[in-house]
Every structure is written in structure tokens, then in C-alpha cells.
Scaffold this motif. Structure first.
Motif, PDB file in Angstrom:
ATOM      1  N   ILE A 235     -13.111  12.237 -50.004  1.00  0.00           N
ATOM      2  CA  ILE A 235     -14.443  12.252 -50.605  1.00  0.00           C
ATOM      3  C   ILE A 235     -15.365  13.028 -49.673  1.00  0.00           C
ATOM      4  O   ILE A 235     -15.449  12.733 -48.485  1.00  0.00           O
ATOM      5  N   LEU A 236     -16.040  14.059 -50.230  1.00  0.00           N
ATOM      6  CA  LEU A 236     -16.903  14.929 -49.441  1.00  0.00           C
ATOM      7  C   LEU A 236     -18.285  15.020 -50.074  1.00  0.00           C
ATOM      8  O   LEU A 236     -18.419  14.960 -51.299  1.00  0.00           O
ATOM      9  N   HIS A 237     -19.298  15.163 -49.204  1.00  0.00           N
ATOM     10  CA  HIS A 237     -20.644  15.450 -49.704  1.00  0.00           C
ATOM     11  C   HIS A 237     -20.863  16.960 -49.625  1.00  0.00           C
ATOM     12  O   HIS A 237     -20.698  17.567 -48.573  1.00  0.00           O
ATOM     13  N   LEU A 238     -21.231  17.558 -50.773  1.00  0.00           N
ATOM     14  CA  LEU A 238     -21.390  19.006 -50.849  1.00  0.00           C
ATOM     15  C   LEU A 238     -22.804  19.364 -51.273  1.00  0.00           C
ATOM     16  O   LEU A 238     -23.502  18.571 -51.928  1.00  0.00           O
ATOM     17  N   VAL A 239     -23.196  20.565 -50.887  1.00  0.00           N
ATOM     18  CA  VAL A 239     -24.451  21.159 -51.364  1.00  0.00           C
ATOM     19  C   VAL A 239     -24.109  22.492 -52.021  1.00  0.00           C
ATOM     20  O   VAL A 239     -22.979  23.000 -51.916  1.00  0.00           O
ATOM     21  N   LYS A 240     -25.084  23.034 -52.686  1.00  0.00           N
ATOM     22  CA  LYS A 240     -24.851  24.278 -53.428  1.00  0.00           C
ATOM     23  C   LYS A 240     -24.284  25.356 -52.510  1.00  0.00           C
ATOM     24  O   LYS A 240     -24.780  25.570 -51.412  1.00  0.00           O
TER      25      LYS A 240
END
Length: 269
Positions: A235-240
Motif C-alpha cells: 500500500i503506497l501513498h501517491l501524488v499526481k
């Protein structure tokens, strides 16, 4: 007989003369006694010739005072005595004049933080702000998911190689690029990714889940197990603009469509 006559004479004489005469008679008696003792040592038969003892003389008058002696030396200073018991407290005196103002003291240390105060009353409404820019479509934010597989064999590769998945099952939100097999984030949020590899009989399948060029988490299918498989989930937190893909390590290989790559948005920021 002679002593009786002298006593009678002394009775009628002056007192001072009496004293002198008594002293004289005393000396005569002493002299006579000494002569008797001396004679008695030479002839013990003459001890009975001693006369009776004379009458004791009286006390003489006090003599004149002698001259005053010299003043003695000054004595050493004595030790300090014990403190006495404090006396009773005296009455309070009158207040004195007010003194001059003192200098400003040093800044003290910060005190302990106090307890939280009571909630205040609701303040007045503020001025209405400017209208914000239009946000992204709510439908796009809710529907981000993809899943793909590889239909043909790959490798053993001569160098680290991006795995191309030619069979796309779903691509909601169009975040998975089918030409590069890379997920490109369009919505900021938290995502789940999963990958699965199947090796050939002649070589291992050793791969990585990559993010922006960094090795994130590995997978390993061991060929000694006979078509060994390997998988992993993260599980990863991504931004644009963030990129996620699967990379096969040098000298590794994949067999067929058992090798998959999937991911979806858990919740948006």
C-alpha cells in the motif's frame, strides 16, 4: 615564790608592761627548759628538778599596716561567655519612608502550562471568501483501478527490464498506460498494488515493484520448485505524477499469463 611576787606586781602594772613582762618570763621559761633538757641528757637523776609549766601569755595588739604593694600585671583576656536568652520582642516601630524604586529584575522562567479554558462564545460571521476553482470530477476520484497480465514468455533478460503486460483486464480512470505498462497517478491518495510472477523451468523469476525509479518490494519465483511463483502486495501513498511499474531483474524470465500486475485507489486525499 619569785613567780608569785611577779604576778602580783604585774596585776597592778600597766597592761603593756604586763605583756612585755609575760613575754620576758616566757623566754626565761624556754631557756630554763632547754637547760633542763640539756642537763637531763647528761644526768637522768635531775629530771625531777624541773618546775611547773608557766601560764600562757595573752594575745598581743595588732601591728601597724605595712606599705601598699606594687600594682600587679594585667591578666589575660577571658573567654567569651555563652549567649544569653533573647529578650522579649519589642513593640513595632513606625513605618519608614518609602524607598527608591529598585532595578528591573531578570525575566523568570516560563511557568507550567495552565489547564484548558472554557469554550468561548461563537464569534460573528466573517466576510464571505472568494469562490474557489473547480475541483476534479468526483466520479474520477472514486473509480481508479486496473489489472493486466502478460500472455507470452519473457527472458531470460540480459539486463533489468520493465515487464510489458499486453492483456489489460480493466483500466478505470485510465491511470494505467498499456504501452509502457506503467501506472501514472492522476489522483492524490492511498493505493494498493499487487503483482505475481511465474518462472520457467530453466531460470528464476526475480522481480521488483518499482516507484519513481526506486526498488520498493521484491518477488521471487524459484525454478528449483518447478514453475516456482512469487507474489507481493503493498500500500503506497501517491501524488499526481508518481509512476509505479514491475521490473524483471537480469537473467530472470517469465513463463506466461500467470504473471499479473494490479492496483486500485483505496481512498483519495
Amino acid at each position: 615564790m619569785m613567780l608569785a611576787t611577779m604576778n602580783k606586781f604585774l596585776t597592778n602594772a600597766n597592761t603593756n608592761i604586763k605583756v612585755y613582762m609575760l613575754a620576758y618570763l616566757f623566754l626565761l621559761s624556754v631557756k630554763s627548759s632547754l637547760a633542763t633538757i640539756t642537763y637531763s641528757k647528761a644526768s637522768p637523776y635531775c629530771q625531777c628538778c624541773s618546775g611547773p609549766p608557766g601560764t600562757p601569755g595573752g594575745h598581743g595588739n595588732q601591728g601597724l599596716s605595712g606599705p601598699r604593694g606594687m600594682t600587679g600585671f594585667k591578666g589575660q583576656k577571658g573567654e567569651i561567655g555563652n549567649s544569653g536568652i533573647p529578650g522579649p520582642q519589642g513593640p513595632t516601630g513606625k513605618a519608614g519612608d518609602r524607598g527608591r524604586r529598585g532595578r528591573k529584575g531578570l525575566k523568570g522562567e516560563c511557568g507550567v502550562r495552565g489547564t484548558k479554558g472554557m469554550r468561548g462564545e461563537v464569534g460573528p460571521y466573517g466576510v464571505m471568501g472568494q469562490k474557489g476553482s473547480k475541483g476534479e470530477s468526483g466520479e474520477l476520484r472514486r473509480q481508479v483501478a486496473f489489472s493486466a497480465s502478460r500472455t507470452s514468455r519473457l527472458g531470460p533478460v540480459l539486463e533489468n527490464t520493465i515487464v510489458i503486460y499486453d492483456n489489460v483486464f480493466t483500466n478505470q480512470g485510465d491511470s494505467f498506460d498499456p504501452y509502457t505498462s506503467t501506472f501514472i497517478c492522476k489522483v492524490n491518495g492511498t493505493y494498493l498494488f499487487a503483482a505475481h510472477v511465474l518462472c520457467n523451468l530453466d531460470s528464476d523469476a526475480f522481480g521488483w515493484i518499482m516507484m519513481n525509479g526506486n526498488y520498493v518490494i521484491p518477488m521471487h519465483g524459484d525454478q528449483r520448485a518447478g514453475y516456482g511463483t512469487g507474489s507481493n502486495t503493498i500500500i503506497l501513498h501517491l501524488v499526481k505524477g508518481d509512476h509505479v511499474w514491475i521490473q524483471l531483474s537480469k537473467n530472470s524470465s517469465l513463463l506466461n499469463d500467470y504473471s499479473t500486475f494490479s492496483g486500485y485507489l483505496l481512498y483519495a486525499d
